[in-house]
Design an enzyme around this catalytic site. Structure first.
Site, mmCIF file in Angstrom:
data_model
loop_
_atom_site.group_PDB
_atom_site.id
_atom_site.type_symbol
_atom_site.label_atom_id
_atom_site.label_comp_id
_atom_site.label_asym_id
_atom_site.label_seq_id
_atom_site.Cartn_x
_atom_site.Cartn_y
_atom_site.Cartn_z
ATOM 1 N N CYS A 60 0.827 -1.211 0.000
ATOM 2 C CA CYS A 60 0.000 0.000 0.000
ATOM 3 C C CYS A 60 0.863 1.264 0.000
ATOM 4 C CB CYS A 60 -0.889 -0.022 1.240
ATOM 5 S SG CYS A 60 -1.780 1.516 1.538
ATOM 6 N N TYR A 190 -5.666 6.230 -8.719
ATOM 7 C CA TYR A 190 -6.842 5.455 -8.318
ATOM 8 C C TYR A 190 -8.096 5.957 -9.028
ATOM 9 C CZ TYR A 190 -4.177 3.174 -4.641
ATOM 10 O OH TYR A 190 -3.254 2.406 -3.957
#
Length: 315
Positions: A60, A190
């Site tokens: 992440c 994203y």
């Protein structure tokens, strides 16, 4: 997992929006709580070495920031580190890398257990990084932008000798850059990858590459974004750049250019990678397995690409 499980989307526009952070208490030097107690009436927990556990996924980018800052500042002995399995399912982040399948300090199998203990009604997505109080098992914070800032400003007593000053005294330029890079690059990839309409995807794509073009020009005459000194904003940009060609370029359709096709950004990212605290905290295997094995709507066959060759990052 669907894009909605990572945030939310507008059915009207197909634009993806990130879920907000639920736990926003802070570990502060000025907390009125005593060691061993919980937060004070202002939601402040005391700085107390050995008490808190930083839970991260090496896959992440938001969690990766905190791993780098913790290492650069020499806080490894003050704040312990837990690493979850990079492949998450509907139950969320799992401590599957530990031999018992349980975090040896917190005694839990899933990070969601700490979330629900803190807020039994919580039904949102469980995110990393999260800092958990080892005395109570409660989540102190999952506020990823604030976590790294507080490591720099609130834990100074426990920084290693000659630790870098990642936050300059005058923060105006730093804060502006961090905001632009968050909206248009860190979160921008994203917004490309999880868009559910052509229009939303192309709008996010254009914004992303316009900002990368600006950063490419900015880095033409300086080693770091603020000049000659490494700062927090460099760490925030790095964790996106190091994932760009391996994940975002293909998986998220951010394919106008590869990072290696931006001469200044590529040289900058490689320079950071070769610094202590950066490249040693990058795990390309975990990064690729997380993205390609958990986003079923984007990669239904769950094939993990073999490349790119990570040796390109080395001298």
């Amino acid at each position: 997992m669907s894009p909605a499980q990572f945030g939310r989307e507008s059915a009207a526009t197909g634009e993806w929006k990130r879920q907000g952070n639920r736990f926003v208490d802070r570990i502060r030097r000025d907390s009125s709580s005593k060691p061993g107690e919980g937060p004070d009436d202002q939601g402040r927990w005391p700085v107390e070495p050995g008490r808190y556990r930083l839970v991260v996924s090496l896959a992440c980018p938001w969690a990766h920031r905190s791993v780098i800052v913790r290492k650069l500042l020499g806080l490894e002995d003050a704040i312990s580190l837990a690493i979850v399995d990079p492949v998450r399912d509907d139950r969320g982040w799992r401590f599957g890398l530990d031999p018992s399948g349980r975090d040896p300090v917190l005694g839990i199998e899933f990070l969601s257990e700490a979330y629900r203990k803190t807020d039994p009604s919580y039904d949102g997505r469980v995110t990393v990084p999260a800092i958990v109080d080892t005395l109570s098992g409660l989540v102190v914070t999952n506020d990823f932008p604030q976590i790294t800032l507080d490591l720099s400003t609130e834990w100074t007593e426990y920084h290693r000798p000659h630790a870098p000053q990642l936050i300059p005294a005058d923060r105006a330029e730093l804060d502006q850059l961090m905001d632009e890079i968050y909206r248009e690059v860190n979160n921008g990839v994203y917004r490309c990858g999880f868009a559910t309409s052509q229009e939303a995807y192309e709008a996010a794509y254009d914004v992303l590459f316009a900002r990368l073009d600006v950063l490419e020009e900015r880095l033409a005459d300086r080693p770091y974004l603020l000049g000659d000194t490494l700062s927090e904003v460099d760490i925030r940009l790095f964790t996106t750049l190091v994932r760009f060609d391996a994940v975002y370029h293909g998986h998220f359709k951010c394919n106008r250019n590869k990072l290696t096709e931006f001469p200044n950004l590529w040289a900058y990212a490689r320079r950071l990678y070769q610094l202590p605290g950066f490249g040693e905290t990058v795990d390309f295997d975990q990064i690729k397995r997380h993205y390609y094995l958990t986003h079923d709507t984007i990669n239904p066959n769950r094939i993990v690409p073999k490349g790119p060759d990570p040796r390109a990052w080395l001298p």
